[in-house]
Design a protein around this motif. Structure first.
Motif, PDB file in Angstrom:
ATOM      1  N   LYS A  41      71.044  -2.696   4.851  1.00  0.00           N
ATOM      2  CA  LYS A  41      72.552  -2.952   5.276  1.00  0.00           C
ATOM      3  C   LYS A  41      72.770  -1.929   6.569  1.00  0.00           C
ATOM      4  CE  LYS A  41      74.259  -3.675   0.808  1.00  0.00           C
ATOM      5  NZ  LYS A  41      75.266  -3.256  -0.376  1.00  0.00           N
TER       6      LYS A  41
ATOM      7  N   GLU B 193      73.960   6.217  -3.414  1.00  0.00           N
ATOM      8  CA  GLU B 193      73.420   5.064  -2.962  1.00  0.00           C
ATOM      9  C   GLU B 193      71.811   4.792  -3.458  1.00  0.00           C
ATOM     10  OE1 GLU B 193      74.146   2.865   0.372  1.00  0.00           O
ATOM     11  OE2 GLU B 193      75.328   4.450   1.157  1.00  0.00           O
TER      12      GLU B 193
ATOM     13  N   ASP C  63      76.332   0.345  -5.604  1.00  0.00           N
ATOM     14  CA  ASP C  63      76.572  -0.249  -4.559  1.00  0.00           C
ATOM     15  C   ASP C  63      77.898   0.034  -4.064  1.00  0.00           C
ATOM     16  OD1 ASP C  63      77.424  -2.372  -2.816  1.00  0.00           O
ATOM     17  OD2 ASP C  63      76.428  -4.049  -3.886  1.00  0.00           O
TER      18      ASP C  63
ATOM     19  N   TRP D  34      80.678   4.976 -10.712  1.00  0.00           N
ATOM     20  CA  TRP D  34      79.819   5.544  -9.899  1.00  0.00           C
ATOM     21  C   TRP D  34      79.294   6.716 -10.555  1.00  0.00           C
ATOM     22  CZ3 TRP D  34      81.570   5.968  -4.009  1.00  0.00           C
ATOM     23  CH2 TRP D  34      81.923   4.622  -3.630  1.00  0.00           C
TER      24      TRP D  34
ATOM     25  N   ASP E   3      79.670  -0.774  -1.824  1.00  0.00           N
ATOM     26  CA  ASP E   3      80.721  -1.640  -1.214  1.00  0.00           C
ATOM     27  C   ASP E   3      81.296  -2.591  -2.284  1.00  0.00           C
ATOM     28  OD1 ASP E   3      80.269  -0.825   1.548  1.00  0.00           O
ATOM     29  OD2 ASP E   3      78.237  -2.020   1.494  1.00  0.00           O
ATOM     30  N   HIS E   4      80.830  -2.758  -3.465  1.00  0.00           N
ATOM     31  CA  HIS E   4      81.237  -3.727  -4.531  1.00  0.00           C
ATOM     32  C   HIS E   4      81.448  -2.830  -5.936  1.00  0.00           C
ATOM     33  CE1 HIS E   4      79.000  -6.256  -1.615  1.00  0.00           C
ATOM     34  NE2 HIS E   4      80.033  -6.896  -1.645  1.00  0.00           N
ATOM     35  N   ASP E   5      80.708  -2.050  -6.439  1.00  0.00           N
ATOM     36  CA  ASP E   5      80.860  -1.338  -7.602  1.00  0.00           C
ATOM     37  C   ASP E   5      82.082  -0.527  -7.476  1.00  0.00           C
ATOM     38  OD1 ASP E   5      78.385  -2.122  -8.463  1.00  0.00           O
ATOM     39  OD2 ASP E   5      77.217  -0.403  -7.858  1.00  0.00           O
TER      40      ASP E   5
ATOM     41  N   ARG F 272      75.178   0.015   8.837  1.00  0.00           N
ATOM     42  CA  ARG F 272      76.369   0.515   8.591  1.00  0.00           C
ATOM     43  C   ARG F 272      77.065   1.097   9.835  1.00  0.00           C
ATOM     44  NH1 ARG F 272      77.913   1.006   3.500  1.00  0.00           N
ATOM     45  NH2 ARG F 272      76.332   1.020   1.775  1.00  0.00           N
TER      46      ARG F 272
ATOM     47  N   SER G  17      70.728   1.522   5.757  1.00  0.00           N
ATOM     48  CA  SER G  17      70.450   2.039   4.437  1.00  0.00           C
ATOM     49  C   SER G  17      69.279   1.337   3.927  1.00  0.00           C
ATOM     50  CB  SER G  17      71.703   1.387   3.530  1.00  0.00           C
ATOM     51  OG  SER G  17      71.618   0.002   3.306  1.00  0.00           O
TER      52      SER G  17
ATOM     53  N   ALA H 128      68.689  -0.801   1.525  1.00  0.00           N
ATOM     54  CA  ALA H 128      68.724  -2.215   1.338  1.00  0.00           C
ATOM     55  C   ALA H 128      69.029  -2.725   2.816  1.00  0.00           C
ATOM     56  CB  ALA H 128      69.977  -2.460   0.477  1.00  0.00           C
TER      57      ALA H 128
ATOM     58  N   GLY I 152      71.216   3.726  -6.981  1.00  0.00           N
ATOM     59  CA  GLY I 152      71.657   2.341  -7.274  1.00  0.00           C
ATOM     60  C   GLY I 152      73.024   2.174  -7.253  1.00  0.00           C
TER      61      GLY I 152
END
Length: 304
Positions: A15, A206, A211, A220, A213-215, A17, A11, A13, A209
């Motif tokens: 990350k 994504e 997240d 969303w 994995d966490h939001d 995957r 990604s 960021a 903005g």
């Protein structure tokens, strides 16, 4: 029988995957896959190792570049473009302009190449097929091809933006308004307000903005709408103001808007390239009357 892979992507960021991917045929470097609203270019494949019992495929965001090979051996390079539905592939026919007249080309070869930053892209080599001699020109598939004729003159902003993209290996994103058309900003805002969760691709979440994995999932849609509203306001202010982020020029009565940037810029809240990509990918600019110039090509002579 399908072949199962561990598909590894990265990604913006950084990350890593990993997901399972089933292909009807073995994957090889240079193949383009579509996942979650994003096209990915297979960079390499590895045989199973001690950590996995399936082969692994490494993929990066898919980009392409058209290389025009003239009959005299001279080559002209285009800027890198994000791969999207309808992007050219092997056998694709298109036109450019020469001395004010359309001439026809066909993609005869595609190969995996690397930009100066090391990231892969598809190098699409096109040669003249002379279809214009038979009156069989492609249906303007290479929209808004610009002449480099001195008597017409290429606007300096366009030349600077595209030349920078070619030289630095950056991506170009372009949208256009038809002659006489003005943006319908209220309609674009209504479009954003009416978006529903199911209409938004994973990649756009994504980009806006989220997240993933966490939001919390129920947040969303609100995050996306807030980001797109801010993007639309920033985009409008820029094109109606000083054009600090968005290049604009006139071509044959219409208007073309361009941004230059990186994959990471697509996720940046204050990047003009990010505004353009997110608003285009979501459909918000389309609702305002802008059309994505999918196969735009400005020809730049290769130094090779």
């Amino acid at each position: 029988m399908s072949v199962n892979y561990e598909l590894v992507t990265r990604s913006a960021a950084a990350k890593r995957r990993s997901r399972q991917y089933a292909s009807e045929e073995p994957l090889s470097p240079g193949e383009v896959l579509q996942l979650g609203g994003r096209f990915w270019l297979v960079e390499s494949t590895d045989e199973p190792d001690g950590e996995s019992d399936v082969p692994r495929a490494i993929a990066k965001p898919a980009r392409y570049r058209l290389r025009l090979r003239h009959p005299d051996g001279r080559e002209e390079l285009g800027a890198l473009r994000r791969f999207r539905a309808g992007s050219p592939r092997l056998g694709h026919a298109f036109t450019t302009l020469e001395a004010g007249q359309p001439i026809s080309w066909q993609v005869v070869e595609e190969q995996l190449a690397r930009a100066d930053d090391g990231d892969p892209f598809l190098d699409l080599i096109a040669e003249r097929d002379y279809a214009e001699a038979e009156g069989e020109l492609p249906d303007h598939e290479l929209e808004h091809a610009l002449e480099r004729e001195r008597d017409e003159g290429l606007p300096s902003g366009a030349e600077t933006a595209i030349a920078r993209a070619v030289e630095e290996g950056l991506d170009v994103e372009l949208v256009a308004l038809d002659p006489g058309e003005e943006p319908d900003w209220p309609e674009s805002l209504r479009y954003i307000d009416a978006l529903i969760f199911e209409e938004i691709e994973d990649d756009l979440f994504e980009q806006c903005g989220v997240d993933v994995d966490h939001d919390r999932r129920e947040t969303w849609l609100g995050i996306v709408k807030e980001r797109l509203r801010a993007d639309l306001e920033a985009f409008r202010n820029d094109v109606e103001g000083d054009h600090d982020e968005i290049e604009e020029w006139e071509f044959r009565g219409g208007r073309i808007f361009a941004t230059v940037g990186t994959y990471e810029d697509e996720f940046d809240a204050v990047s003009g390239h990010g505004w353009m990509c997110r608003l285009t990918d979501s459909g918000a600019l389309g609702a305002a009357g802008f059309e994505r110039v999918r196969k735009y090509e400005l020809e730049v002579e290769s130094a090779d």
